[in-house]
Design an enzyme around this catalytic site. Structure first.
Site, mmCIF file in Angstrom:
data_model
loop_
_atom_site.group_PDB
_atom_site.id
_atom_site.type_symbol
_atom_site.label_atom_id
_atom_site.label_comp_id
_atom_site.label_asym_id
_atom_site.label_seq_id
_atom_site.Cartn_x
_atom_site.Cartn_y
_atom_site.Cartn_z
ATOM 1 N N TYR A 14 -3.670 -40.247 -1.112
ATOM 2 C CA TYR A 14 -3.457 -40.771 -2.468
ATOM 3 C C TYR A 14 -2.043 -41.324 -2.637
ATOM 4 O O TYR A 14 -1.067 -40.675 -2.254
ATOM 5 C CB TYR A 14 -3.649 -39.661 -3.496
ATOM 6 C CG TYR A 14 -5.086 -39.371 -3.825
ATOM 7 C CD1 TYR A 14 -5.919 -40.367 -4.342
ATOM 8 C CD2 TYR A 14 -5.598 -38.092 -3.648
ATOM 9 C CE1 TYR A 14 -7.239 -40.082 -4.662
ATOM 10 C CE2 TYR A 14 -6.910 -37.801 -3.973
ATOM 11 C CZ TYR A 14 -7.737 -38.798 -4.477
ATOM 12 O OH TYR A 14 -9.027 -38.505 -4.792
ATOM 13 N N ARG A 20 11.278 -9.885 -21.447
ATOM 14 C CA ARG A 20 9.884 -10.306 -21.288
ATOM 15 C C ARG A 20 8.957 -9.409 -22.081
ATOM 16 O O ARG A 20 8.317 -9.845 -23.035
ATOM 17 C CB ARG A 20 9.504 -10.327 -19.805
ATOM 18 C CG ARG A 20 8.113 -10.892 -19.555
ATOM 19 C CD ARG A 20 7.767 -11.010 -18.090
ATOM 20 N NE ARG A 20 7.518 -9.720 -17.444
ATOM 21 C CZ ARG A 20 7.010 -9.582 -16.222
ATOM 22 N NH1 ARG A 20 6.714 -10.653 -15.503
ATOM 23 N NH2 ARG A 20 6.808 -8.388 -15.700
ATOM 24 N N LYS A 46 -3.172 -6.082 -9.982
ATOM 25 C CA LYS A 46 -3.469 -7.129 -10.974
ATOM 26 C C LYS A 46 -3.863 -8.424 -10.266
ATOM 27 O O LYS A 46 -3.584 -8.593 -9.070
ATOM 28 C CB LYS A 46 -2.240 -7.353 -11.858
ATOM 29 C CG LYS A 46 -1.001 -7.827 -11.104
ATOM 30 C CD LYS A 46 0.252 -7.752 -11.980
ATOM 31 C CE LYS A 46 1.482 -8.246 -11.229
ATOM 32 N NZ LYS A 46 2.734 -8.016 -12.007
ATOM 33 N N MET A 81 -7.477 -32.551 -3.729
ATOM 34 C CA MET A 81 -8.123 -31.363 -4.287
ATOM 35 C C MET A 81 -8.848 -30.552 -3.213
ATOM 36 O O MET A 81 -8.769 -29.324 -3.178
ATOM 37 C CB MET A 81 -9.122 -31.767 -5.377
ATOM 38 C CG MET A 81 -9.764 -30.569 -6.060
ATOM 39 S SD MET A 81 -11.066 -31.010 -7.210
ATOM 40 C CE MET A 81 -10.150 -31.839 -8.492
#
Ligand SMILES: *Cc1c(COP(=O)(O)O)cnc(C)c1O
Length: 391
Positions: free
Chosen positions: A280, A158, A59, A328
Site C-alpha cells: 500500500y 491514574r 487481565k 490488515m
C-alpha cells in the site's frame, strides 16, 4: 494437572473468541504458548519476592495468551491471588478457580455491580470515595463485611484515592463500615526505570498513605517493582508481563523465560524487477530485482502497522526484513535467496526475535504486542522443561 512435558498439544478447547482456524495448517500463523515457562517464571518471581506472596495478573485474557489456560497453571504453581481489570473477566475466571481463591478487579466497582461482586466473592479494588461508599452500603445491607482492596494514588494520577481522600477516610473511619479491607495497594508509574526518582517518591507516599488506612496486606510492586529492591515488595506482588516472558526492566538482560513463539505462514513468493512498488502507498520501491515473500498475518493479527518497513522475520535463522506497509491480513518481506517456499512458517517471535525486540521494532512494548495478537492464530499450548522444576 496432567504432565504435559514435551507434548505438543493443539488446544482442544476453543479459545474464548476463537471460532475458526483450529485445523493445523489453515491459519495464517501459529501462536505457541509455553505453559511450563509461565510456571517457571511464576516460581522465579516467588524467589525474587523474598517472602512476599506473588499474585498472578491475568487481565486482558492473560495478556492475550488465554486466561483459561494460564490461570490453572499459575494455580498449580502456587498462586492464590489473581488480578483482572474488569468484572466480566473476574466472572470468567471464577469458575476456573477453586472456591475461596482471591480475585481482585483492578478497574474498580461500577455502580450497580455491588450485588454481583458480593455474590460471586469477587473483590473490587476501591478506587474512589464513591466506590468506598457503595461497597460499604452493600456490606451493611447484606449484614456482613465485604472484602475489598483500597487503592491509593501514590503519584501516578491514574486510579485510587488521592491523599486528601485518604485523609477523609482516616478522619471518618465509619465510612469504611461494612468493608473488610484486605489489601491496600498502589501502582508504580516508572518501575521499569530503576533510577527514576518517582520510584522512591511513590514508595514514601505509599507508606504514608497506607499508614492512614486500616491495617491490611500491602501491595505496590508489579513485575518491574519486584526488581527495585526489598522495600518495594511489601506483602503481595502483582506481576503480569514477567510471567509471560516480557522483560520486567528496560535496558537490562531479561531474567524471564520466553513464553511465546509466533510463526507466520508464507502464502506467496514473487520476483519483482527494480522499480516495482511494494505494498500500500508504495512506501517501499524495489531498488533492484527482488524476491519477496508474502506472509499471512497483518495488523489484524497484532502484527502492528508501525512495523512497516522496520520489523523483520526470521527463516532458518536468516533475517528477512519487512518491506512496505503491513496490511490488515498480510505483510511482505524481502526473502533474498533464503530457501523459503510457500507454506513454510517464518518466525516473528522466537529464538531469533525476542518478544521485546519484536516490540521495539514496531515502536511499542511487549504488553501491546501480546494483547494485540487476536484470535486468528492457531494456538498451541505446550509445556517444555516443566519436569523436575518443583522445589
Ligand atoms: C497491569 C497491572 C499490573 C501488572 O503489571 P505488569 O507490569 O504487567 O507486571 C499490576 N498492577 C496493576 C494495578 C496493573 O494495572
Amino acid at each position: 494437572m496432567p504432565d504435559r512435558s514435551g507434548e505438543l498439544a493443539v488446544n482442544a478447547m476453543p479459545h474464548s473468541t476463537q471460532t475458526h482456524a483450529s485445523v493445523t495448517g489453515s491459519a495464517g500463523g501459529v501462536l505457541t504458548v509455553d505453559l511450563g515457562a509461565i510456571a517457571r517464571n511464576y516460581r522465579a518471581l516467588v524467589a525474587q519476592a523474598g517472602g512476599a506472596a506473588v499474585a498472578g495478573v491475568v487481565k486482558a485474557d492473560a495478556y492475550g495468551l488465554g486466561m483459561a489456560q494460564v490461570a490453572p497453571v499459575l494455580l498449580e504453581a502456587g498462586c492464590r491471588t489473581f488480578f483482572v481489570a474488569h468484572l466480566s473477566e473476574a466472572l470468567a475466571l471464577r469458575p476456573i478457580l477453586p472456591e475461596g481463591l482471591e480475585i481482585f478487579v483492578l478497574n474498580g466497582l461500577l455502580p450497580g455491580d455491588e450485588r454481583l461482586c458480593a455474590e460471586t466473592d469477587i473483590r473490587p479494588v476501591l478506587n474512589s470515595l464513591d466506590q468506598v461508599e457503595a461497597w460499604s452500603e452493600a456490606g451493611r445491607s447484606l449484614g456482613r463485611p465485604l472484602p475489598a482492596a483500597i487503592q491509593v494514588d501514590s503519584g501516578m494520577s491514574r486510579l485510587g484515592l488521592a491523599p486528601a481522600e485518604v485523609e477523609a477516610l482516616n478522619a471518618s473511619p465509619e465510612r469504611l463500615r461494612g468493608i473488610d479491607t484486605v489489601l491496600v495497594m498502589s501502582h508504580l508509574a516508572c518501575g521499569d526505570e530503576p533510577d527514576h526518582p518517582a520510584n522512591a517518591a511513590q514508595l514514601a507516599a505509599f507508606r504514608a498513605l497506607s499508614d492512614r488506612l486500616p491495617r491490611a496486606r500491602r501491595s505496590l510492586a508489579n513485575s518491574a517493582g519486584l526488581f527495585l529492591g526489598d522495600a518495594f515488595r511489601f506483602d503481595l506482588a502483582r506481576p503480569g508481563i514477567a510471567l509471560y516472558g516480557g522483560a520486567p526492566t528496560g535496558g537490562r538482560p531479561n531474567p524471564m523465560m520466553p513464553v511465546v513463539r509466533l510463526d507466520a505462514r508464507v502464502i506467496q513468493l514473487r520476483e519483482v524487477p527494480a522499480g516495482a512498488g511494494i505494498g500500500y502507498g508504495f512506501t517501499a520501491v524495489a531498488e533492484r530485482a527482488m524476491r519477496l515473500a508474502t506472509l499471512s498475518v497483518g495488523y489484524a493479527d497484532g502484527w502492528l502497522r508501525s512495523a512497516s518497513n522496520r520489523g523483520a522475520v526470521f527463516y532458518a535463522g536468516r533475517k528477512l526484513p519487512i518491506v512496505g506497509r503491513v496490511s490488515m491480513d498480510s505483510v511482505i518481506v524481502d526473502a533474498g535467496d533464503a530457501p523459503v517456499r510457500a507454506g513454510d512458517l517464518v518466525e516473528l517471535i522466537g529464538p531469533h526475535a525476542s518478544l521485546d525486540a519484536a516490540a521495539a521494532a514496531a515502536g511499542t512494548i511487549s504488553y501491546e504486542i501480546l494483547t494485540s495478537l487476536g484470535s486468528r492464530y492457531e494456538r498451541r499450548y505446550i509445556s517444555n522443561n516443566a519436569a523436575g522444576e518443583r522445589a
